[in-house]
Structure formats: structure tokens, C-alpha cells
Design a protein around this motif. Sequence first.
Motif, PDB file in Angstrom:
ATOM      1  N   ALA A  18       4.497   7.131   0.037  1.00  0.00           N
ATOM      2  CA  ALA A  18       3.686   6.476   0.763  1.00  0.00           C
ATOM      3  C   ALA A  18       2.217   6.483   0.578  1.00  0.00           C
ATOM      4  CB  ALA A  18       3.843   7.290   2.284  1.00  0.00           C
ATOM      5  N   ALA A  19       1.772   7.537  -0.151  1.00  0.00           N
ATOM      6  CA  ALA A  19       0.413   7.649  -0.473  1.00  0.00           C
ATOM      7  C   ALA A  19       0.184   6.886  -1.806  1.00  0.00           C
ATOM      8  CB  ALA A  19       0.122   8.913  -0.950  1.00  0.00           C
ATOM      9  N   ILE A  20       1.341   6.543  -2.574  1.00  0.00           N
ATOM     10  CA  ILE A  20       0.967   5.771  -3.789  1.00  0.00           C
ATOM     11  C   ILE A  20       0.935   4.181  -3.295  1.00  0.00           C
ATOM     12  CG2 ILE A  20       2.321   4.615  -5.704  1.00  0.00           C
ATOM     13  CD1 ILE A  20       3.242   7.362  -6.418  1.00  0.00           C
ATOM     14  N   ALA A  21       1.697   3.796  -2.279  1.00  0.00           N
ATOM     15  CA  ALA A  21       1.584   2.634  -1.630  1.00  0.00           C
ATOM     16  C   ALA A  21       0.393   2.324  -0.904  1.00  0.00           C
ATOM     17  CB  ALA A  21       2.869   2.491  -0.405  1.00  0.00           C
ATOM     18  N   GLN A  22      -0.282   3.382  -0.220  1.00  0.00           N
ATOM     19  CA  GLN A  22      -1.310   3.131   0.635  1.00  0.00           C
ATOM     20  C   GLN A  22      -2.589   3.039  -0.570  1.00  0.00           C
ATOM     21  OE1 GLN A  22      -3.219   6.536   2.198  1.00  0.00           O
ATOM     22  NE2 GLN A  22      -4.574   5.601   3.642  1.00  0.00           N
ATOM     23  N   ARG A  23      -2.411   3.592  -1.609  1.00  0.00           N
ATOM     24  CA  ARG A  23      -3.404   3.288  -2.715  1.00  0.00           C
ATOM     25  C   ARG A  23      -3.662   1.787  -3.178  1.00  0.00           C
ATOM     26  NH1 ARG A  23      -2.720   2.912  -8.700  1.00  0.00           N
ATOM     27  NH2 ARG A  23      -4.860   3.544  -9.601  1.00  0.00           N
ATOM     28  N   SER A  24      -2.534   1.154  -3.001  1.00  0.00           N
ATOM     29  CA  SER A  24      -2.793  -0.379  -3.323  1.00  0.00           C
ATOM     30  C   SER A  24      -3.494  -0.998  -2.278  1.00  0.00           C
ATOM     31  CB  SER A  24      -1.401  -0.954  -3.195  1.00  0.00           C
ATOM     32  OG  SER A  24      -0.317  -0.449  -4.456  1.00  0.00           O
ATOM     33  N   ARG A  25      -3.351  -0.602  -1.099  1.00  0.00           N
ATOM     34  CA  ARG A  25      -4.103  -1.205   0.031  1.00  0.00           C
ATOM     35  C   ARG A  25      -5.486  -0.702  -0.114  1.00  0.00           C
ATOM     36  NH1 ARG A  25      -2.948  -3.370   4.941  1.00  0.00           N
ATOM     37  NH2 ARG A  25      -0.615  -2.646   4.605  1.00  0.00           N
ATOM     38  N   VAL A  26      -5.609   0.543  -0.373  1.00  0.00           N
ATOM     39  CA  VAL A  26      -7.151   0.811  -0.185  1.00  0.00           C
ATOM     40  C   VAL A  26      -7.961   0.235  -1.663  1.00  0.00           C
ATOM     41  CG1 VAL A  26      -8.742   2.859  -0.831  1.00  0.00           C
ATOM     42  CG2 VAL A  26      -6.755   3.033   0.623  1.00  0.00           C
ATOM     43  N   ILE A  27      -6.981   0.137  -2.804  1.00  0.00           N
ATOM     44  CA  ILE A  27      -7.845  -0.686  -3.903  1.00  0.00           C
ATOM     45  C   ILE A  27      -7.828  -1.905  -3.621  1.00  0.00           C
ATOM     46  CG2 ILE A  27      -7.476  -1.486  -6.301  1.00  0.00           C
ATOM     47  CD1 ILE A  27      -5.484   1.097  -6.821  1.00  0.00           C
ATOM     48  N   ARG A  28      -7.112  -2.814  -2.859  1.00  0.00           N
ATOM     49  CA  ARG A  28      -7.306  -4.080  -2.710  1.00  0.00           C
ATOM     50  C   ARG A  28      -8.707  -4.311  -1.489  1.00  0.00           C
ATOM     51  NH1 ARG A  28      -2.935  -4.671  -0.242  1.00  0.00           N
ATOM     52  NH2 ARG A  28      -1.608  -5.491  -2.371  1.00  0.00           N
ATOM     53  N   GLU A  29      -8.701  -3.318  -0.684  1.00  0.00           N
ATOM     54  CA  GLU A  29      -9.775  -3.397   0.182  1.00  0.00           C
ATOM     55  C   GLU A  29     -11.444  -3.363  -0.729  1.00  0.00           C
ATOM     56  OE1 GLU A  29      -9.835  -0.207   2.609  1.00  0.00           O
ATOM     57  OE2 GLU A  29      -8.252  -0.920   4.086  1.00  0.00           O
ATOM     58  N   TRP A  30     -11.377  -2.598  -1.759  1.00  0.00           N
ATOM     59  CA  TRP A  30     -12.592  -2.408  -2.590  1.00  0.00           C
ATOM     60  C   TRP A  30     -12.641  -3.511  -3.523  1.00  0.00           C
ATOM     61  CZ3 TRP A  30     -16.397   1.338  -2.658  1.00  0.00           C
ATOM     62  CH2 TRP A  30     -16.033   2.664  -1.852  1.00  0.00           C
ATOM     63  N   VAL A  31     -11.501  -4.118  -3.976  1.00  0.00           N
ATOM     64  CA  VAL A  31     -11.507  -5.292  -4.811  1.00  0.00           C
ATOM     65  C   VAL A  31     -12.047  -6.588  -4.171  1.00  0.00           C
ATOM     66  CG1 VAL A  31     -10.014  -6.815  -6.145  1.00  0.00           C
ATOM     67  CG2 VAL A  31      -9.881  -4.425  -6.663  1.00  0.00           C
ATOM     68  N   MET A  32     -11.472  -6.716  -2.961  1.00  0.00           N
ATOM     69  CA  MET A  32     -11.830  -7.856  -2.262  1.00  0.00           C
ATOM     70  C   MET A  32     -13.703  -7.600  -1.688  1.00  0.00           C
ATOM     71  SD  MET A  32      -9.571  -9.760  -2.212  1.00  0.00           S
ATOM     72  CE  MET A  32     -10.283 -10.844  -1.058  1.00  0.00           C
ATOM     73  N   ILE A  60     -13.948   7.270  -6.722  1.00  0.00           N
ATOM     74  CA  ILE A  60     -13.711   6.122  -7.109  1.00  0.00           C
ATOM     75  C   ILE A  60     -12.757   6.342  -8.331  1.00  0.00           C
ATOM     76  CG2 ILE A  60     -15.102   4.604  -8.804  1.00  0.00           C
ATOM     77  CD1 ILE A  60     -15.926   4.685  -5.751  1.00  0.00           C
ATOM     78  N   SER A  61     -12.380   7.462  -8.717  1.00  0.00           N
ATOM     79  CA  SER A  61     -11.320   7.657  -9.535  1.00  0.00           C
ATOM     80  C   SER A  61      -9.937   7.012  -9.254  1.00  0.00           C
ATOM     81  CB  SER A  61     -11.155   9.151 -10.101  1.00  0.00           C
ATOM     82  OG  SER A  61     -12.349   9.568 -10.678  1.00  0.00           O
ATOM     83  N   VAL A  62      -9.599   7.328  -7.797  1.00  0.00           N
ATOM     84  CA  VAL A  62      -8.230   6.783  -7.446  1.00  0.00           C
ATOM     85  C   VAL A  62      -8.225   5.307  -7.291  1.00  0.00           C
ATOM     86  CG1 VAL A  62      -8.653   6.572  -4.845  1.00  0.00           C
ATOM     87  CG2 VAL A  62      -6.454   7.506  -5.823  1.00  0.00           C
ATOM     88  N   LEU A  63      -9.132   4.769  -7.590  1.00  0.00           N
ATOM     89  CA  LEU A  63      -9.223   3.176  -7.319  1.00  0.00           C
ATOM     90  C   LEU A  63      -9.149   2.513  -8.821  1.00  0.00           C
ATOM     91  CD1 LEU A  63     -12.596   3.116  -4.841  1.00  0.00           C
ATOM     92  CD2 LEU A  63     -10.142   2.938  -4.314  1.00  0.00           C
ATOM     93  N   GLY A  64      -9.498   3.267  -9.813  1.00  0.00           N
ATOM     94  CA  GLY A  64      -9.171   2.632 -11.157  1.00  0.00           C
ATOM     95  C   GLY A  64     -10.342   1.641 -11.579  1.00  0.00           C
ATOM     96  N   LEU A  65     -11.427   1.493 -10.894  1.00  0.00           N
ATOM     97  CA  LEU A  65     -12.465   0.758 -10.845  1.00  0.00           C
ATOM     98  C   LEU A  65     -13.465   1.319 -11.930  1.00  0.00           C
ATOM     99  CD1 LEU A  65     -13.264  -0.165  -7.407  1.00  0.00           C
ATOM    100  CD2 LEU A  65     -12.130  -1.512  -9.008  1.00  0.00           C
TER     101      LEU A  65
END
Length: 471
Positions: free
Chosen positions: A358-372, A416-421
Motif C-alpha cells: 500500500a505504501a508503494i502504491a501511495q508513493r505514486s500518488r505522492v509523486i504525482r502531487e509533486w509532479v503536477m 525528496i529522495s522518495v519522490l525520485g526528483l
Amino acid sequence: MSDADIWQWSAVETAAAVKARRVSAVEVATAHIARLHAANPALNAVVVDLTDQALEAARACDRAQAAGEALGLLHGVPVTVKINIDVEGQANSNGVVALANNIASGDAPVTANFRAAGAVILGLTNTPEFSLRTFTDNPLHGLTLNPWDRAVTCGGSSGGAASSVAAGIGAIAHGNDIGGSLRGPAHCCGVSTIKSTQGRVPAFNPSAPTERPLMAQLMSTQGPLAREVAGVRLGLEAMSRRDPRDTFQAPAPLIGPPVEGPIKVAVAPIPADMETDPRVMALIGQAARHLADAGYEVCEVETPDISVAWKLWADLIVTEIETLQGAGMRSMGSPDFLQVIEGFIRLATVLDGPGYMAAIAQRSRVIREWVMFLETYPLILAPVSVKPPWPVNADLGGDAAVREIFWNDFRFTSAISVLGLPAAATPVGLVDGHPVAAQIIGRRFREDLCLDAAAAIEARVGVLSRQLWAR
């Protein structure tokens, strides 16, 4: 060309001088070796001396140039490599006594790319055990000191890299970053760096008996440290050469399309629960004004929640450590290391199987918030740490100290490391004679935009190492 001693030249100046035959690669290597032997005993930053091999590599550079062969980006430029990636024939110890004889059978991609670019490897730099502390100390190679002040840390885990390049040992230093291990040492030692986008710089260690856990692979990046932003840019280009052994490497261009200006920079708000040093925050504010003076549109706006991203980073990395690596670390780690890592584990939540997924799935949502968010504001200005460099081994003060450093002081960096940015770090000034850095976070694969902004700050702040050498 600068009138300074050869070892004080930037990576860009050095490469240009060698290619123009104003100086030979052997002359450059000899100057840096002399500087290493003069400065390193007081720092313990370079813990494996490769100067004999460096001189031979420099001679090979001069022979190749005399023969009219094509010259690489870093032809004749002295560099260092962190001891946690493979250099053929050398031990990849990762600061662990039990791994002191873990001899690499081949080069890691960064090492191979350095060699392909014509770089001259002076030595290997220190790291904490398993590269998992923000302080560079281990029972195999000992404590690495900060050239600005022996009483404060050089940072970690790329502390040896930052300490050496700040002191003038090598023009570019290799490091890596899974939670701030490039940006933290840059903050402490007054140098610049870039945590690249995940997939930008290839990574692989032939000496590794197993693959790293999934999220560790997705959060760890390789990168350069240098005294000048231009040197970071040059090092990144050399490191980014394709290597098929990294299954995540992406063939993205180093320079992206122009962004319609003025480029908006969001100044990250500080969470209300964070205790900050007002002098550090004043320098971050000054950095914002530097960017405004350079033509950026600086905006005070709400960014996505940094605390949510930090908790996700901590829970994922701790779960992987506890599940897949904990037994090995506990059997090989020193008491100091185990005290810190156990405190870090208690700071986070060890997830069960469904929770991890579930945390891996949540990561995609959090990254998307930052990317947008970055679609509107292509850059974000934030502190590396909200406090100046810590006293040496301050994380040995128990769980409260570990929490203060990771959760309070370093939250903007680890998250920031978890976001891959990508995120560049560059000095913004001194507090009580100790360096302080800001980080500029950017869109995926837009390291160029991050470094452009870092260069704009550097143009107004100056290169701090020159102040260090003048003392």
C-alpha cells in the motif's frame, strides 16, 4: 585561466587547460597528489590512496593526447570515488570491517564512466557503515573531519567526498544519495552537488552478492560534488553515460526544452512543528532574493506536504532494512552504528506485506502531487537542513538526537529522495563560520534547470572554498 595553484582550479578550468596543452595531465595529477598528501592527514577524507595508479592514468592521458586520440569530457581531471561503489581490484567495504576484503572484480558504471571520460582517480573516500548515517565515521577507516571546523561534521554518507573536494583534493568527487547523502555533505562542507533524477546515472556493483531491495533501488542515486556548479554539471554529464547493467537507467537528454519565462520558483513553507535556526532561514531567504535578482519569479505558495513524503520515505526504507538487511547489519555493524540504526527504525513504522504494498502504491500518488505542482512552479527552493552543521557524531545522543536530525532538521532533504526528483544543493553563506546550503528541487530529468538556478545563486554568493583556503 586562474593564477591559483593547479589544485585550486575548477574541473572546467582543469579540463580546458589539459586539452589546450597549457598543462599536462601528469602535472595536474602531481599537483593534486601533493595536495592530497598535505591536506588529507588532518581530514581522513581519502581512505584508499591510489596515487600510483593515478600517475599511470595521467601518463596514459598524455600519451593519448600526443597520439591525437579523441579526448573525453574529463581528460586529465583528478576525481575521487566513494568506497561504496566498485573500483576494480579495490575493496568495496562500505565502511564495514567485515567487508574489508570485498574486492571488486570490475568497475561500477560510474567508475567506468569516469575512466571513459579520461578522469584520473586519486583515491577512494570515506563513508559511514553501510552508508546509512548522516555522520562519516566507521571502525574500519575512522572519522572524517570537516575542513572548515574539526568540531562539526562533514556530513554523510558522502562525507569523505565532500570533505576532500572542499579541501582541494580532486576537482570532482563521486557520491550517492538515498536520503540526503549528497546534499547533506554539500551543506556541511560548502560545496555544490546534484541528486539526479532516479535513472539518470547508472548504478551497479559487480561485488554485490544480491540485488538491493526495490525501493532502495528507486530512491538511491549517484552524483557528483564539486566546488563550482559548472563542475557539478560536467561531472553529471560524464557519469550519465549509458551502462546496460542498470535496468532503470533512462536515456533522457541532459538539457531539456526551454521553459517559458520568467521561471517560477516556489519557496517551500516550513512546517509549523519544525524548530529552525533563524540565521539559516535568513540565508534561504537571501537565496530567494538572489534568484529574483537573476530574473526568476519567486513565489510564496503552499507546496505539497513534505511531512507526508518524509514519513513515506522513512517507512519504506526502514521496512526494507528490517525485512531484508537487518540481520546482516546487526551481525556486522559496530555498536555506534547499531545505536543509530535502531533509533531510526523506532522513528518509523515497520510495515507488514500489505502495508508495504500500500505504501508503494501511495508513493505514486505522492509523486504525482509533486509532479503536477512542478508543472506550474518548475523549481522549488528549500533548505537542505534548517540548522547549521551538527557537532561531530551528534546522532549518538540517543533516539531523541536521531529524531531531531532526521525528522526535524533534515526533513526537506530525505523526503525528496522518495519522490525520485532531481535536487541541486549549493552554498548560500556561512553561519558562525560554517557553511549552509539551499536545495533547488526540479521536474523529472530537468537537472539542467536545477543547476541553472544553483549557478545564479553561486554567482552572487561566490565559491565558498576560496574563503576556506584564504583563512
